[in-house]
Enzyme design. Structure first.
Site, PDB file in Angstrom:
ATOM      1  N   CYS A   1      47.418  32.477  41.581  1.00  0.00           N
ATOM      2  CA  CYS A   1      47.055  31.619  40.453  1.00  0.00           C
ATOM      3  C   CYS A   1      48.294  30.849  39.965  1.00  0.00           C
ATOM      4  CB  CYS A   1      46.392  32.450  39.364  1.00  0.00           C
ATOM      5  SG  CYS A   1      45.413  31.459  38.224  1.00  0.00           S
TER       6      CYS A   1
ATOM      7  N   HIS B   1      42.109  35.908  42.289  1.00  0.00           N
ATOM      8  CA  HIS B   1      42.911  37.045  41.834  1.00  0.00           C
ATOM      9  C   HIS B   1      42.556  38.338  42.577  1.00  0.00           C
ATOM     10  CE1 HIS B   1      44.904  35.299  38.277  1.00  0.00           C
ATOM     11  NE2 HIS B   1      43.838  34.532  38.214  1.00  0.00           N
TER      12      HIS B   1
ATOM     13  N   GLU C   1      44.328  40.950  42.650  1.00  0.00           N
ATOM     14  CA  GLU C   1      44.791  42.091  41.841  1.00  0.00           C
ATOM     15  C   GLU C   1      43.787  42.482  40.761  1.00  0.00           C
ATOM     16  OE1 GLU C   1      45.639  39.061  41.352  1.00  0.00           O
ATOM     17  OE2 GLU C   1      46.039  38.690  39.233  1.00  0.00           O
TER      18      GLU C   1
END
Lengths: 223, 80
Positions: free
Chosen positions: A86, A195, A197
């Site tokens: 990002c 994302h 994560e």
């Protein structure tokens, strides 16, 4: 396997990134942007999402000039692994480690949702544990994810199999050729808008980011 | 002391979604005939430099390194 997560003023996915790396088996150090160097013996440096320096001037532009980013570029040039997610992807394009640029979403609006992605290549340690062409879903949350690269750059990226992910279904931000993530020429630097994560814990609605961290940490642990 | 004004615009051919949104909004307000809107930014600098040529060279380096992203943006430097 040693990892560092860079923290800028305005980073907000840094701790999620650390959790995901630790869950995959990495030892993680957080590194503040004013540090002139990175800890020695690092295998991977992660540049997290957020709004570094308030997105002033351009997303990632000021962060890319911070002292730690000089060390980041040195790390990458030595063949070290780098993951930018990002805002981290924006920082990596601004440092020149990855080609292209991230522009304002074509629909102007901030987009925050689960997004379908197609894994375009498995020829990288980041994507080796997915199937080629596999469709996965990861969260996206960005205002400036509209990837742009000129025709010559796109030709190189395609010819060298360096598009890691493309958006599946509707393109959420107008990115050229539906590109969601790209690899460096040596395939050790990955930048992506989605994302991974945020998708490593079943309690958070999905674990389709887990293979990315497992692949990367696994490859480095076995060196 | 000199002043420099840097104008940064998206390159021709690069879609400008903000400019497009402004164009639509102008149309909605009844301003007809606006065929295109491009939105950029202006950066003003106060420089200690006294030579206009030096100032222009310095500001050009600033544009290349930070003020503009030449992958997507063009810039123009004016010294006053």
């Amino acid at each position: 396997m040693k990892a560092a997560v860079i923290v800028f003023p305005g980073s907000n996915c840094d701790r999620d990134m650390a959790v995901a790396l630790k869950a995959a088996g990495a030892q993680v150090t957080m590194v503040w942007h004013k540090e002139a160097g990175l800890p020695s013996g690092l295998d991977i440096v992660a540049v997290p999402g957020g709004f570094s320096f308030g997105d002033y001037l351009r997303c990632g532009a000021i962060a890319a000039q911070s002292p730690v980013c000089k060390a980041l570029v040195d790390h990458a040039e030595r063949g070290g692994y780098v993951l930018g997610v990002c805002n981290g992807f924006q920082v990596l394009t601004e440092t020149g480690l990855l080609p292209g640029a991230l522009m304002r979403n074509a629909g102007i609006k901030f987009v925050c949702k689960s997004q379908g992605l197609r894994v375009e290549t498995t020829a990288s340690d980041f994507t080796a544990r997915y199937g080629r062409g596999e469709e996965i879903a990861l969260p996206i949350a960005h205002h400036d994810g509209n990837y742009y690269a000129d025709a010559a750059t796109l030709e190189t990226l395609n010819a060298e199999d360096r598009v890691a992910f493309r958006y599946a279904g509707n393109n959420p931000n107008g990115s050229v050729e539906d590109i969601a993530g790209v690899l460096s020429a040596n395939r050790r630097v990955l930048g992506m808008m989605p994302h991974p994560e945020r998708a490593v814990d079943k309690a958070h609605g999905g674990i389709q980011g887990e293979p990315l961290f497992a692949g990367m940490v696994g490859a480095l642990a076995s060196v | 002391m000199m002043k420099a004004r840097v104008t940064v615009m998206l390159k021709t051919g690069v879609l400008d979604p903000q400019g497009e949104a402004v164009r639509h909004a102008l149309g909605a307000l009844g301003f007809d005939g606006v065929e295109g809107v491009r939105q950029g930014k202006v950066i003003e600098l106060d420089l200690a430099e006294t030579s206009a040529a030096e100032a222009e060279a310095n500001v050009t380096r600033m544009c290349e390194k930070l003020l503009a992203n030449t992958v997507i943006e063009s810039y123009r430097v004016e010294i006053a």
